[in-house]
Scaffold this active site. Structure first.
Site, PDB file in Angstrom:
ATOM      1  N   ASN A  23      -0.984  -1.942   0.624  1.00 21.82           N
ATOM      2  CA  ASN A  23      -2.065  -2.131   0.221  1.00 21.82           C
ATOM      3  C   ASN A  23      -2.393  -2.292  -1.049  1.00 21.82           C
ATOM      4  OD1 ASN A  23      -2.006   0.909   1.202  1.00 21.82           O
ATOM      5  ND2 ASN A  23      -4.036   0.858   0.651  1.00 21.82           N
ATOM      6  N   ASP A  24      -3.788  -1.462  -1.636  1.00 19.18           N
ATOM      7  CA  ASP A  24      -4.196  -2.062  -2.862  1.00 19.18           C
ATOM      8  C   ASP A  24      -3.443  -2.444  -4.029  1.00 19.18           C
ATOM      9  OD1 ASP A  24      -5.864  -0.428  -1.171  1.00 19.18           O
ATOM     10  OD2 ASP A  24      -6.669   0.763  -2.555  1.00 19.18           O
ATOM     11  N   TRP A  48       0.648   2.090   7.277  1.00 18.53           N
ATOM     12  CA  TRP A  48       0.054   2.814   6.159  1.00 18.53           C
ATOM     13  C   TRP A  48       0.679   4.209   6.501  1.00 18.53           C
ATOM     14  CZ3 TRP A  48      -2.766   7.244   5.396  1.00 18.53           C
ATOM     15  CH2 TRP A  48      -3.245   7.417   4.064  1.00 18.53           C
ATOM     16  N   PHE A  80      -2.500   8.156  -4.330  1.00 18.03           N
ATOM     17  CA  PHE A  80      -3.451   7.057  -3.978  1.00 18.03           C
ATOM     18  C   PHE A  80      -3.759   6.179  -5.102  1.00 18.03           C
ATOM     19  CE2 PHE A  80      -5.972   8.821   0.049  1.00 18.03           C
ATOM     20  CZ  PHE A  80      -4.720   8.873   0.639  1.00 18.03           C
ATOM     21  N   SER A  81      -4.718   5.003  -5.095  1.00 20.85           N
ATOM     22  CA  SER A  81      -4.951   4.029  -5.723  1.00 20.85           C
ATOM     23  C   SER A  81      -5.359   4.643  -7.445  1.00 20.85           C
ATOM     24  CB  SER A  81      -5.882   3.235  -5.501  1.00 20.85           C
ATOM     25  OG  SER A  81      -5.322   2.394  -4.419  1.00 20.85           O
ATOM     26  N   ARG A 151     -11.950   9.470  -5.380  1.00 22.81           N
ATOM     27  CA  ARG A 151     -10.657   8.815  -5.769  1.00 22.81           C
ATOM     28  C   ARG A 151     -10.744   7.299  -6.469  1.00 22.81           C
ATOM     29  NH1 ARG A 151     -11.515   8.477  -0.028  1.00 22.81           N
ATOM     30  NH2 ARG A 151     -11.742   6.442   0.881  1.00 22.81           N
ATOM     31  N   ASP A 152      -9.420   6.839  -6.632  1.00 26.84           N
ATOM     32  CA  ASP A 152      -9.345   5.530  -7.353  1.00 26.84           C
ATOM     33  C   ASP A 152      -9.765   5.276  -8.749  1.00 26.84           C
ATOM     34  OD1 ASP A 152      -8.669   5.085  -4.888  1.00 26.84           O
ATOM     35  OD2 ASP A 152     -10.412   4.023  -3.877  1.00 26.84           O
ATOM     36  N   GLU A 203     -14.815   2.548  -2.725  1.00 24.13           N
ATOM     37  CA  GLU A 203     -13.728   2.604  -3.167  1.00 24.13           C
ATOM     38  C   GLU A 203     -13.212   1.834  -4.115  1.00 24.13           C
ATOM     39  OE1 GLU A 203     -11.384   3.946   1.012  1.00 24.13           O
ATOM     40  OE2 GLU A 203     -11.437   1.694   0.740  1.00 24.13           O
ATOM     41  N   TRP A 294      -8.921  -3.670   6.190  1.00 20.81           N
ATOM     42  CA  TRP A 294      -8.760  -2.655   6.911  1.00 20.81           C
ATOM     43  C   TRP A 294      -8.829  -2.799   8.402  1.00 20.81           C
ATOM     44  CZ3 TRP A 294      -5.159   0.618   5.563  1.00 20.81           C
ATOM     45  CH2 TRP A 294      -5.075   1.041   4.252  1.00 20.81           C
TER      46      TRP A 294
HETATM   47  C1  FRU Z   1      -8.583   1.475  -0.464  1.00 18.81           C
HETATM   48  C2  FRU Z   1      -8.094   2.926  -0.180  1.00 18.81           C
HETATM   49  C3  FRU Z   1      -8.320   3.627  -1.538  1.00 18.81           C
HETATM   50  C4  FRU Z   1      -7.209   4.663  -1.560  1.00 18.81           C
HETATM   51  C5  FRU Z   1      -6.038   3.738  -0.926  1.00 18.81           C
HETATM   52  C6  FRU Z   1      -5.174   4.567   0.053  1.00 18.81           C
HETATM   53  O1  FRU Z   1      -7.944   0.525   0.292  1.00 18.81           O
HETATM   54  O2  FRU Z   1      -8.634   3.299   0.878  1.00 18.81           O
HETATM   55  O3  FRU Z   1      -9.513   4.238  -1.602  1.00 18.81           O
HETATM   56  O4  FRU Z   1      -7.030   5.209  -2.577  1.00 18.81           O
HETATM   57  O5  FRU Z   1      -6.573   2.876  -0.184  1.00 18.81           O
HETATM   58  O6  FRU Z   1      -3.841   3.772   0.121  1.00 18.81           O
END
Ligand code: FRU
Length: 490
Positions: A23-24, A48, A80-81, A151-152, A203, A294
């Site tokens: 993903n990201d 995921w 995570f991101s 996060r992120d 996010e 998503w």
């Molecule tokens: C965005 C997200 C982030 C998180 C990651 C988890 O797509 O939900 O906020 O860090 O994916 O995989």
């Protein structure tokens, strides 16, 4: 055994991992003549799961070499991101010799003896151009027991105040922290309680400065914020942005709280952020997004791997009648995959009479329509099974439409078959479309990057033909360019 990169639906000029779930995009940074692309990765499944950081490098943003996984889940949780920076002056004290890379990411686990998610910010560093990573022994470096969605982190060096700035997604706001050394972080401000869209959890924020209309004396700050999927809205997950000012502590939105600006009007561009440490001589703001949503990302019909990134795009700011807006164009390096070109001028598309061209399997179509009386005009991109994606301009509503309702396999999600709409004014009586057709995606850039519409499509056989149409009157195609594109995996 699978022959990688040749599978059905495998995109040929967009990055995707050799196998398994992605993903990201994460930690994009330029260092020692390499563009690094890390990404949320699950090496054990095509859906995921416990997140790792996958890794790829490129010399030109287009051809990628996949490297071993960079970060693995550890005693603080999954990875995570987050972002990565070059610590040029060794502010962190983590480097013995010369500058190195520091990744700032979210560690995700649960509170002891509880199911409550815990998200905390941590560091890892690399002294060998990102090939191996050492997790910082003092992890995590930033936590807050009161905020669950925390996060992120996206970090950058703020020259004017001589310190690091972090933007962090905190529920439905972005919280800004500052640090002298990437290790000790201090709260600076919180943005967005009432601003923009709150249709989902916030996010993957980003914050950067860009000249307006190319004028380096007049710069504005852009904040990107992705918003998570919410079943109440048909669009699923998407990305908004704000334009404003930033003094090193506080971001001020220049537009009203109600203003919602979408980065992309297609369904499949999410969680994108920009590259760090692009050299000053270059000075571009380069962005890449995760080309999925998503709502159905875990269900799309690919077998060995799941998800690709968008084309890398250069972002800039233009002033328009309605305010300052982001312009996005594919990076110039796309030129490295262009092959033969066919060019046509002054073609008339008559009412109810379609006009077809062969485009091969991977193509860039650039078309300049001059609106005459037609109420609607455009083209469909199709295969021999009558599956098509139709891109049209509705002159009355001044809307660009990308219709994938008959695009191919829609069966995996009720949300997939859809018409994507983007408001678009004529530009001097014209609509100019630049369209990238890959095996399972179509990216449309309209009027020189004013509008982007990114969407996945899963035709049973690849699209090889385009057919123009015009309704209630004819349309003049001033110019049509068909560029053959090459696969990046050959
Ligand atoms: C965005 C997200 C982030 C998180 C990651 C988890 O797509 O939900 O906020 O860090 O994916 O995989």
């Amino acid at each position: 055994m699978t022959v990688h990169y040749k599978e059905k639906h495998r995109n040929q000029f967009h990055f995707s991992p050799k196998e398994k779930w992605m993903n990201d995009p994460n930690g994009m940074v330029y260092f020692n003549e390499e563009y690094h692309l890390f990404y949320q990765y699950h090496p054990h499944s095509t859906t995921w799961g416990p997140m790792h950081w996958g890794h790829a490098v490129s010399k030109d943003l287009i051809h990628w070499e996949e490297l071993p996984i960079a970060l693995f889940p550890d005693e603080h949780g999954a990875i995570f991101s987050g972002s990565a920076v070059v610590d040029w002056n060794n502010t962190s004290g983590l480097f013995k010799k010369g500058p190195g890379l520091v990744a700032i990411f979210t560690h995700a686990d649960t509170y002891p003896d509880s199911d409550r998610p815990r998200q905390r910010q941590s560091l890892a560093y690399s002294q060998d151009n990102g090939r191996t990573w050492i997790t910082y022994e003092g992890n995590p470096v930033l936590s807050d027991v009161n905020i669950t969605d925390y996060r992120d982190p996206k970090v950058f060096w703020h020259h004017e105040t001589n310190r690091w700035v972090m933007v962090l997604a905190t529920g439905q706001t972005v919280t800004i922290y500052t640090s002298p050394n990437l290790i000790n972080w201090e709260f600076a401000s919180e943005f967005g309680t009432k601003d923009g869209s709150h249709d989902g959890v916030w996010e993957c924020p980003d914050l950067f400065q860009l000249p307006v209309d190319g004028d380096k004396e007049n710069k504005k700050w852009v904040m990107l914020v992705s918003i998570g999927d919410n079943p109440e809205f048909k669009e699923g997950s998407r990305t908004q942005y704000f334009v404003g000012d930033f003094d090193g502590t506080t971001f001020v939105n220049n537009y009203s709280e109600e203003t919602v600006l979408w980065l992309d009007h297609g369904r499949d561009n999410y969680a994108g952020v920009s590259w760090s440490d692009i050299p000053t001589e270059d000075d571009r703001r380069i962005y890449i997004g995760w080309m999925s949503n998503w709502r159905y990302a875990n269900q799309v019909p690919t077998e060995e791997w799941r998800s690709a990134m968008t084309l890398p795009r250069e972002l800039s700011l233009n002033s328009t009648d309605v305010g300052i807006r982001i312009i996005q164009r594919p990076v110039a390096e796309v030129n490295s995959i262009r092959g033969g070109t066919k060019e046509y001028k002054g073609v008339i598309v008559e009412e109810n009479n379609s006009l077809s061209y062969n485009i091969g399997t991977l193509a860039e179509v650039v078309v300049e329509f001059e609106k005459q009386k037609a109420s609607s005009f455009g083209l469909s991109i199709h295969n021999t099974s009558e599956e098509k994606t139709t891109i049209s301009y509705d002159s009355k509503r001044e809307m660009l439409l990308v219709d994938r309702t008959n695009g191919g396999d829609n069966s995996f999600s009720d949300s997939f078959a859809t018409v994507q709409e983007a408001p678009l004014k004529l530009n001097n009586g014209k609509v100019i479309l630049q369209i990238f057709v890959d095996t399972s995606s179509i990216e449309v850039f309209a009027n020189d990057g004013e509008v982007a519409v990114t969407s996945l499509v899963f035709p049973s056989e690849v699209y090889k033909t385009i057919s123009f149409f015009s309704q209630e009157g004819s349309t003049n195609i001033r110019q049509l360019k068909l560029n053959e594109l090459h696969s990046i995996w050959e």
